[in-house]
Design an enzyme around this catalytic site. Structure first.
Site, short mmCIF file in Angstrom:
data_model
loop_
_atom_site.label_atom_id
_atom_site.label_comp_id
_atom_site.label_asym_id
_atom_site.label_seq_id
_atom_site.Cartn_x
_atom_site.Cartn_y
_atom_site.Cartn_z
N SER A 226 0.81 -1.21 0.00
CA SER A 226 0.00 0.00 0.00
C SER A 226 0.85 1.27 0.00
O SER A 226 1.70 1.42 -0.86
CB SER A 226 -0.96 -0.06 1.19
OG SER A 226 -2.10 0.67 0.91
N LYS B 258 4.19 2.05 -2.40
CA LYS B 258 4.63 3.24 -3.15
C LYS B 258 6.08 3.53 -2.75
O LYS B 258 6.93 3.85 -3.58
CB LYS B 258 3.76 4.45 -2.81
CG LYS B 258 2.24 4.23 -2.88
CD LYS B 258 1.45 5.51 -2.52
CE LYS B 258 0.06 5.30 -1.92
NZ LYS B 258 -0.95 4.63 -2.64
N TRP C 37 -9.96 0.60 -5.18
CA TRP C 37 -9.39 1.90 -4.81
C TRP C 37 -7.96 2.04 -5.36
O TRP C 37 -7.52 3.12 -5.72
CB TRP C 37 -9.40 2.00 -3.28
CG TRP C 37 -8.98 3.32 -2.70
CD1 TRP C 37 -7.91 3.55 -1.89
CD2 TRP C 37 -9.65 4.58 -2.84
NE1 TRP C 37 -7.86 4.88 -1.52
CE2 TRP C 37 -8.92 5.54 -2.10
CE3 TRP C 37 -10.79 5.00 -3.54
CZ2 TRP C 37 -9.29 6.88 -2.03
CZ3 TRP C 37 -11.15 6.34 -3.47
CH2 TRP C 37 -10.40 7.26 -2.72
N HIS D 223 -7.67 -5.62 -0.07
CA HIS D 223 -6.45 -4.84 0.10
C HIS D 223 -5.69 -5.36 1.33
O HIS D 223 -6.11 -5.13 2.47
CB HIS D 223 -6.88 -3.39 0.33
CG HIS D 223 -5.75 -2.42 0.42
ND1 HIS D 223 -4.97 -2.08 -0.67
CD2 HIS D 223 -5.26 -1.71 1.47
CE1 HIS D 223 -4.07 -1.20 -0.29
NE2 HIS D 223 -4.22 -0.96 1.00
C1 GCU Z 1 -5.37 4.80 1.84
C2 GCU Z 1 -4.77 5.59 0.71
C3 GCU Z 1 -3.93 4.73 -0.22
C4 GCU Z 1 -2.95 3.90 0.56
C5 GCU Z 1 -3.64 3.16 1.66
C6 GCU Z 1 -2.71 2.40 2.61
O1 GCU Z 1 -6.34 3.93 1.36
O2 GCU Z 1 -5.82 6.23 0.04
O3 GCU Z 1 -3.25 5.53 -1.15
O4 GCU Z 1 -2.24 3.05 -0.29
O5 GCU Z 1 -4.35 4.08 2.48
O6 GCU Z 1 -1.55 2.72 2.73
O7 GCU Z 1 -3.21 1.51 3.29
#
Ligand code: GCU
Length: 434
Positions: free
Chosen positions: A265, A269, A356, A411
């Site tokens: 997540s 990144k 998402w 997720h």
């Molecule tokens: C939120 C956010 C995402 C991210 C995620 C996470 O959903 O919008 O961009 O990847 O958190 O880190 O769990």
């Protein structure tokens, strides 16, 4: 009191503020029919439109140009690596019936004006040879990665969302709460080590104008926060991962040439960005990294650039806010972030219910990075020209140098994901001599 995140969003969008600001979050959708028509920048064209026609062109000219653009316009420029990193062993013992070693290592990230340290939890299988290691940051502290009672409880700020976090501090109740994401014994049995640290040790994940974490130590005199092209929190976490690798280089039982950057997540990144900026990482794995990670921004599907900058104004640099609802103006897209890792193996993973994060956008990034991987003499995603159709769920495409899967479910990062990463790492590391 007005919401500060909303004000930041409005200001970035060029709005004039009035007293009572209560803007709604930028809209998002998860309907494929609403994906706009878009044209992706070609990684194999220079900014002036001329062709990148050799590996030398890519490595010496195009790659540095793109890396600079991503740093300047999206993640923000981080300080250079320090000459050395100070480490201190806090604990060391045999675990899992004597089959493995567990260490806690304190890494000093900055000393002035306030010391900032990160604690690495390191597990290594007992063998007579240095081992490959997965290095990834965790969301809730090292004590949540394992149920072992004697891993130190993290004392830094953390989000209240998780059970067992009270007034932004972890309690014993949170021990082991993230263990399903870190199958430590599975990794050890396969001959891999695991190194992890709490991301909030590097920079707490809330927007305080960059007053805490590692940022203040690098502010120029008179500067109260990073300049528009200087590092946000993701770049700081990535910088911290590089310091983690510096620390692993000091461990004789670690094969520091076989360290794999992994993240889920927002930390996926981070893994991609550290993979792009620090070529010492042998393999890079992005799990459900979504917007600002593997997902193409121009698809405007799921979380968008405007939405991520609205909700998390501290993750990217100020310059990135220029692209809110204006993705077509981006001088790159996320397939080029993956291409920056080439020719090193990269694995992108999605989850079917994680709209998402835009699974299709994550997949397309992986395949649109393929021409760069091939120019550099690898097989890219493997096989002939890759299809733009999302592969079926639970059928990894992992024979090439770029791997991808979309698995059933939400997720998260689970054993299925890790099994694919271990198989992928086995295949690539076995082929290497060091
Ligand atoms: C939120 C956010 C995402 C991210 C995620 C996470 O959903 O919008 O961009 O990847 O958190 O880190 O769990």
């Amino acid at each position: 009191m007005p919401d500060l995140n909303r004000i930041a969003y409005l200001m970035a969008a060029g709005c004039v503020l009035t007293a009572a600001v209560d803007a709604a979050p930028p809209p998002t959708h998860t309907d494929e029919a609403q994906v706009p028509a878009y044209t992706l920048p070609d990684p194999l064209k220079f900014a002036d439109g001329s062709a990148v026609s050799s590996a030398k062109d890519w490595t010496e000219r195009r790659r540095p140009q793109l890396l600079e653009l991503f740093a300047e316009q999206m993640f923000g420029k981080a300080p250079p690596a320090p000459k050395s990193v100070k480490t201190r062993t806090l604990s060391e013992k045999d675990v899992f019936g004597g089959t493995a070693i567990r260490k806690e290592i304190e890494v000093t990230l900055v000393e002035q004006p306030t010391p900032v340290t990160m604690t690495i939890l390191l597990y290594l299988p007992k063998t007579d040879k240095p081992v490959p290691v997965f290095l990834g940051l965790n969301f809730r502290g090292n004590h949540t990665v394992t149920t072992e009672p004697d891993v130190a409880l993290n004392t830094n700020w953390m989000e209240n969302k998780t059970p067992g976090v009270v007034d932004h501090r972890a309690t014993e109740e949170s021990r082991g709460s993230q263990a399903s994401r870190w199958p430590v014994e599975m990794l050890l049995k396969r001959g891999y080590g695991l190194a992890t640290a709490y991301y909030g040790d590097i920079d707490p994940d809330f927007h305080d104008g960059f007053q805490n974490g590692v940022h203040p130590a690098f502010a120029k005199s008179g500067q109260s926060q990073p300049a528009p092209d200087e590092w946000g929190s993701i770049a700081a976490w990535a910088w911290g991962m590089s310091r983690g690798l510096d620390a692993l280089e000091q461990e004789s039982r670690v094969n520091a040439k076989q360290v794999i950057a992994i993240g889920h997540s927002r930390l996926g990144k981070t893994a991609l960005w550290v993979g792009a900026t620090d070529p010492r990482f042998a393999i890079v794995i992005s799990n459900d990294s979504g917007c600002g990670g593997a997902a193409l921004s121009r698809r405007h599907f799921g979380e968008t650039v405007a939405r991520i900058n609205y909700s998390f104004p501290h993750w990217f640099c100020e310059n990135f806010k220029q692209f809110n609802e204006n993705e077509a103006a981006l001088p790159f897209d996320q397939h080029e972030l993956i291409a920056l890792i080439a020719p090193r193996p990269v694995y992108v993973a999605s989850a079917a219910e994680d709209l998402w994060a835009d699974p299709k956008g994550e997949y397309l990034s992986a395949i649109y990075a393929d021409p760069v991987y091939r120019l550099l003499g690898t097989d890219g995603i493997g096989g002939a020209a890759p299809s733009t159709e999302l592969p079926p769920v639970d059928h990894p495409i992992s024979n090439g140098t770029i791997g991808y899967h979309i698995r059933t479910g939400k997720h998260d990062i689970n054993d299925f994901d890790w099994e694919q990463y271990l198989n992928f790492a086995d295949r690539h590391l076995r082929a290497r001599k060091n």
